[in-house]
Design an enzyme around this catalytic site. Structure first.
Site, short mmCIF file in Angstrom:
data_model
loop_
_atom_site.label_atom_id
_atom_site.label_comp_id
_atom_site.label_asym_id
_atom_site.label_seq_id
_atom_site.Cartn_x
_atom_site.Cartn_y
_atom_site.Cartn_z
N LYS A 101 0.86 -1.18 0.00
CA LYS A 101 0.00 0.00 0.00
C LYS A 101 0.89 1.23 0.00
CE LYS A 101 -4.48 1.02 0.45
NZ LYS A 101 -5.64 0.35 -0.12
N GLY B 137 -20.73 6.92 4.62
CA GLY B 137 -19.84 7.33 3.52
C GLY B 137 -20.44 6.96 2.19
N VAL B 138 -20.80 7.99 1.41
CA VAL B 138 -21.39 7.72 0.10
C VAL B 138 -20.47 8.30 -0.99
CG1 VAL B 138 -23.77 7.42 0.80
CG2 VAL B 138 -22.92 9.73 0.44
N GLY B 139 -19.20 7.93 -0.89
CA GLY B 139 -18.22 8.31 -1.91
C GLY B 139 -18.30 7.34 -3.07
N ASN B 140 -17.17 6.97 -3.63
CA ASN B 140 -17.16 6.11 -4.83
C ASN B 140 -17.90 4.80 -4.60
OD1 ASN B 140 -15.61 7.89 -6.38
ND2 ASN B 140 -13.74 7.18 -5.38
N VAL B 141 -17.53 4.07 -3.56
CA VAL B 141 -18.15 2.77 -3.33
C VAL B 141 -19.56 2.94 -2.76
CG1 VAL B 141 -17.98 0.56 -2.12
CG2 VAL B 141 -15.91 1.69 -2.92
P1 NAD Z 1 -14.19 7.81 -1.17
O1 NAD Z 1 -13.18 8.75 -0.65
O2 NAD Z 1 -14.70 7.98 -2.56
O3 NAD Z 1 -15.48 7.82 -0.20
C1 NAD Z 1 -15.40 7.88 1.17
C2 NAD Z 1 -16.54 8.74 1.63
O4 NAD Z 1 -16.59 8.72 3.05
C3 NAD Z 1 -16.40 10.21 1.21
O5 NAD Z 1 -17.61 10.67 0.62
C4 NAD Z 1 -16.11 10.92 2.53
O6 NAD Z 1 -16.60 12.25 2.56
C5 NAD Z 1 -16.86 10.03 3.50
N1 NAD Z 1 -16.43 10.14 4.88
C6 NAD Z 1 -15.18 10.30 5.38
N2 NAD Z 1 -15.23 10.36 6.73
C7 NAD Z 1 -16.53 10.22 7.07
C8 NAD Z 1 -17.22 10.18 8.30
N3 NAD Z 1 -16.58 10.32 9.48
N4 NAD Z 1 -18.56 10.03 8.30
C9 NAD Z 1 -19.23 9.90 7.13
N5 NAD Z 1 -18.63 9.93 5.93
C10 NAD Z 1 -17.30 10.10 5.91
O7 NAD Z 1 -13.60 6.33 -0.96
P2 NAD Z 1 -14.12 4.97 -1.60
O8 NAD Z 1 -13.28 4.64 -2.76
O9 NAD Z 1 -15.59 5.01 -1.72
O10 NAD Z 1 -13.72 3.95 -0.45
C11 NAD Z 1 -14.47 3.86 0.74
C12 NAD Z 1 -13.81 2.86 1.69
O11 NAD Z 1 -13.77 1.58 1.05
C13 NAD Z 1 -12.36 3.19 2.06
O12 NAD Z 1 -12.12 2.74 3.37
C14 NAD Z 1 -11.56 2.38 1.08
O13 NAD Z 1 -10.26 2.08 1.57
C15 NAD Z 1 -12.41 1.13 0.98
N6 NAD Z 1 -12.24 0.40 -0.25
C16 NAD Z 1 -12.45 1.01 -1.44
C17 NAD Z 1 -12.30 0.29 -2.61
C18 NAD Z 1 -12.56 0.91 -3.97
O14 NAD Z 1 -12.70 0.16 -4.96
N7 NAD Z 1 -12.68 2.22 -4.08
C19 NAD Z 1 -11.90 -1.06 -2.56
C20 NAD Z 1 -11.71 -1.66 -1.33
C21 NAD Z 1 -11.87 -0.91 -0.17
#
Ligand code: NAD
Length: 362
Positions: free
Chosen positions: A80, A181-185
């Site tokens: 990582k 958390g409603v980001g990418n995933v």
């Molecule tokens: P991202 O940054 O797109 O989304 C994360 C979201 O969480 C953001 O909208 C952020 O504003 C929100 N957030 C942060 N702190 C918060 C809190 N205290 N309360 C509420 N919301 C909060 O990231 P992602 O790519 O969606 O990944 C989300 C999680 O899944 C991470 O832990 C990442 O390591 C894990 N993950 C992602 C992937 C992937 O394919 N993107 C794969 C495996 C694991």
């Protein structure tokens, strides 16, 4: 700051520190294991409170990648990268290219991709300096591109398997799910859950991301400090790690925890705390492997999207087996998963370690 005595240091093969004042790059790449193949794992850009916090994060995340890749049956070890964000060094093409050179300097022992704070466009820039990168858009039906829809698909299927094991049915019709958390995933997951009839409660610290999801599916918003304790059936953590702890677990009302965030447990013992509360926990690195499966297939240039779909669809089987073993052996699910991952790595370590070039097809 000690490294070898660090509580998260677990005989990582190597840890690399990069500091390039001309671009502002400050980054750490940790290679946890290459027993199964080159160390694969995304790059996170985050504003850490201290260098020590960044080191803790990269040590935990890289070991998690070793376990994730092993249990997903991929020919990759675990690594990582973290880029330390601050006001003095905004994300710029120069900084991303410097990161690409850092990755390249490791000669293929580490392969990078997107993680929190790093987008597909960023990865395109990193690619200008190194071929040891994945998560880039592909043409036609080739596997690859943004891993988050695949992560969301795996989490959705895994969440249904967990619902079946604990709530007695994998139908999500009318089931209440809290998504932190409603980001990418989280965004893609909410769409899948809403299509399956789930009733959604969401929280995010980013208003734009909340609006994006609220514009396409019905959601009830709650404050970020309330989401873990929402009165729901299932909690899907999709923000950051370290959220399940001695402080939070006693207040959780959900009977199932199944989400994408890495390192959800603050400590291994929190798995036992969840068992004591009657909460079924889907081990994070098992349920969230969809993205790395897509990235791996893209990197090896061996398959089409359909193959990724088939592999991601196996995630619920693995979880169901872990849940059954946990029940039978009266052990927490996180320990069952960790033991499985360690066994796979130990078996590989007894053979000849793979080198990057023998693994790479493209
Ligand atoms: P991202 O940054 O797109 O989304 C994360 C979201 O969480 C953001 O909208 C952020 O504003 C929100 N957030 C942060 N702190 C918060 C809190 N205290 N309360 C509420 N919301 C909060 O990231 P992602 O790519 O969606 O990944 C989300 C999680 O899944 C991470 O832990 C990442 O390591 C894990 N993950 C992602 C992937 C992937 O394919 N993107 C794969 C495996 C694991």
């Amino acid at each position: 700051m000690s490294v070898f005595e660090h509580p998260e240091f677990d005989h990582h093969e190597s840890i690399h520190f990069f500091d390039e004042p001309s671009t502002g790059l400050k980054a750490i790449i940790a290679i946890s294991s290459t027993a199964l193949g080159p160390a694969a794992g995304g790059c996170r850009r985050w504003r850490y409170l201290s260098d020590a916090d960044a080191l803790t994060d990269v040590l935990r995340l890289s070991r998690g990648m070793t376990y994730k890749n092993a249990v997903a049956g991929l020919p990759f070890g675990g690594g990582k990268a973290v880029i330390l964000a601050d006001d003095a060094s905004p994300k710029s093409p120069q900084l991303l290219r410097a990161f690409g050179r850092a990755v390249d300097s490791l000669g293929g022992r580490y392969i990078t991709a997107e993680d929190v704070g790093i987008t597909v466009d960023d990865i395109r820039i990193v690619r200008q300096e190194t071929t040891y990168v994945t998560g880039l858009p592909q043409s036609g039906e080739d596997a690859g591109g943004d891993p988050s829809p695949w992560t969301a698909m795996g989490v959705f299927l895994g969440l249904k398997a967990a619902a079946k094991a604990r709530l007695g049915s994998d139908s999500l019709d009318g089931v209440k799910v809290a998504v932190q958390g409603v980001g990418n995933v989280g965004f893609h997951l909410c769409k899948l859950l809403a299509d399956a009839g789930a009733s959604l409660v969401v929280a995010d610290i980013n208003r734009e991301n909340l609006n994006r999801v609220a514009n396409i599916v019905p959601v009830t918003e709650v404050a970020p400090n309330e989401i873990l304790f929402a009165d729901v059936d299932i909690l899907a953590p999709c923000a950051l790690g370290n959220i399940l702890s001695a402080q939070t677990i006693p207040q959780i009302k959900a009977r199932v925890i199944a989400g994408a965030a890495n390192n959800q447990l603050s400590a291994e013992i929190d798995g036992e705390r969840l068992v004591e509360r009657g909460i079924l926990y889907a081990p994070d690195y098992v349920i969230n492997a969809g993205g790395v499966i897509s990235c791996a297939r893209e990197y090896l240039a061996r398959s089409l999207e359909d193959q990724v779909r088939i592999e991601v669809s196996r995630i619920p089987e693995r979880l169901t087996k872990i849940f059954a073993d946990a029940e039978r052996l009266n052990r927490p699910t996180n320990k069952i998963a960790d033991d499985l991952a360690r066994r796979i790595v130990a078996n590989a370590s007894n053979g000849t370690p793979a080198t990057p070039d023998t693994r790479r097809i493209a």
